[in-house]
Design a protein around this motif. Structure first.
Motif, mmCIF file in Angstrom:
data_model
loop_
_atom_site.group_PDB
_atom_site.id
_atom_site.type_symbol
_atom_site.label_atom_id
_atom_site.label_comp_id
_atom_site.label_asym_id
_atom_site.label_seq_id
_atom_site.Cartn_x
_atom_site.Cartn_y
_atom_site.Cartn_z
ATOM 1 N N ALA A 216 45.468 2.089 68.030
ATOM 2 C CA ALA A 216 44.765 2.979 68.954
ATOM 3 C C ALA A 216 43.818 3.886 68.179
ATOM 4 O O ALA A 216 44.140 4.353 67.084
ATOM 5 C CB ALA A 216 45.770 3.805 69.741
ATOM 6 N N GLY A 217 42.631 4.130 68.749
ATOM 7 C CA GLY A 217 41.650 4.983 68.091
ATOM 8 C C GLY A 217 40.847 4.273 67.020
ATOM 9 O O GLY A 217 40.128 4.926 66.252
ATOM 10 N N THR A 218 40.958 2.943 66.955
ATOM 11 C CA THR A 218 40.234 2.167 65.949
ATOM 12 C C THR A 218 39.382 1.118 66.639
ATOM 13 O O THR A 218 39.876 0.353 67.477
ATOM 14 C CB THR A 218 41.217 1.473 64.983
ATOM 15 N N SER A 219 38.093 1.086 66.324
ATOM 16 C CA SER A 219 37.171 0.092 66.868
ATOM 17 C C SER A 219 36.757 -0.886 65.773
ATOM 18 O O SER A 219 36.733 -0.526 64.591
ATOM 19 C CB SER A 219 35.928 0.770 67.447
ATOM 20 N N PRO A 220 36.417 -2.102 66.154
ATOM 21 C CA PRO A 220 36.033 -3.098 65.145
ATOM 22 C C PRO A 220 34.697 -2.788 64.497
ATOM 23 O O PRO A 220 33.814 -2.177 65.115
ATOM 24 C CB PRO A 220 35.966 -4.407 65.944
ATOM 25 N N ARG A 221 34.555 -3.205 63.252
ATOM 26 C CA ARG A 221 33.288 -3.120 62.537
ATOM 27 C C ARG A 221 32.553 -4.447 62.554
ATOM 28 O O ARG A 221 31.594 -4.650 61.820
ATOM 29 C CB ARG A 221 33.533 -2.697 61.081
ATOM 30 N N VAL A 222 33.015 -5.365 63.385
ATOM 31 C CA VAL A 222 32.368 -6.674 63.514
ATOM 32 C C VAL A 222 31.882 -6.833 64.948
ATOM 33 O O VAL A 222 32.298 -6.090 65.848
ATOM 34 C CB VAL A 222 33.341 -7.811 63.152
#
Length: 249
Positions: A216-222
């Protein structure tokens, strides 16, 4: 050599070399090579040549190249080679959520971002750990062999869930999913094993997919359609939510 320091300060020694072949694939290569030799001896050239090319294909499929793994605790690296085929909000698999009876706390309930990586038969199929820590769960689930590119493959195909917990308590779950051609998921680790980020954890024979569940609170860098490399490409920075945009060409 494996384990050498390679960085942006010029340390290490770069050089190309033939990738090794994982032992899991050598028996298949021996079978097809033997069939090629026997049919060639019998002058069945229409069979011998295809079997020879099949041998080369098997060797290529089970290639196991070395990787330079980013060393930063905030990174979640890709567990698979392939293309990012899906990025969506989902509930994590029930097998990875809560207490499984062993006293180990799994992933919290609630929607998370799932990044799906589709592996074609041309990709390296050795899967690697997205973070370092203790393997808390390895759960095999029998199922179907639908096209791994379909969203419902996450719930209906043969699959294996893995949960890794870092020393600071952050846990990452990911799932190896068999596809149309894949017929076996081969684990290299078991619960209780201590592993490093980028370490080999298993393979899926002959085409498939890997799903990664971000905290939670983490979005992809791809982005969708991006090609990623197991053990090298950073999928996300834990606790950050950047907006990454790309333009298809």
């Amino acid at each position: 050599m494996a384990g050498d320091i390679l960085d942006n300060q010029g340390r290490g020694e770069a050089g190309w070399q033939w990738p090794s072949i994982h032992p899991e694939g050598r028996k298949f290569a021996l079978i097809t090579a033997a069939a090629s030799l026997v049919t060639a001896f019998l002058a069945w050239e229409t069979i011998a040549w295809p079997m020879a090319f099949l041998t080369l294909g098997v060797l290529a499929f089970f290639r196991d190249p070395e990787r330079v793994v980013p060393q930063d605790d905030k990174y979640i690296v890709s567990p698979a080679d392939g293309m990012v085929s899906l990025i969506t909000q989902v509930e994590p698999p029930a097998e990875l959520v809560g207490d499984d009876g062993s006293g180990t706390t799994g992933l919290p309930a609630g929607p998370v971002t799932r990044v799906s990586i589709f592996m074609s038969v041309f990709d390296v199929h050795i899967n690697r750990a997205p973070i370092g820590g203790i393997v808390r769960r390895v759960v095999y689930m029998p199922g179907k062999f639908m096209n791994a590119d379909l969203d419902k493959a996450s719930e209906e195909n043969e699959r294996q869930h893995l949960l890794i917990e870092r020393p600071d308590g952050v846990s990452i779950g990911f799932t190896q999913i068999a596809g149309l051609v894949a017929r076996r998921i081969v684990p290299f680790v078991k619960p209780g094993d201590m592993i490093a980020v980028g370490q080999r954890v298993g393979l899926i024979r002959f085409g498939s997919r890997v799903d990664v569940y971000l905290p939670a609170g983490t979005s992809p860098r791809v982005v969708l359609g991006q090609t990623v490399i197991a053990g090298e490409t950073v999928l996300a920075d834990i606790g950050t939510q950047p907006l990454i945009e790309g333009v298809s060409q």
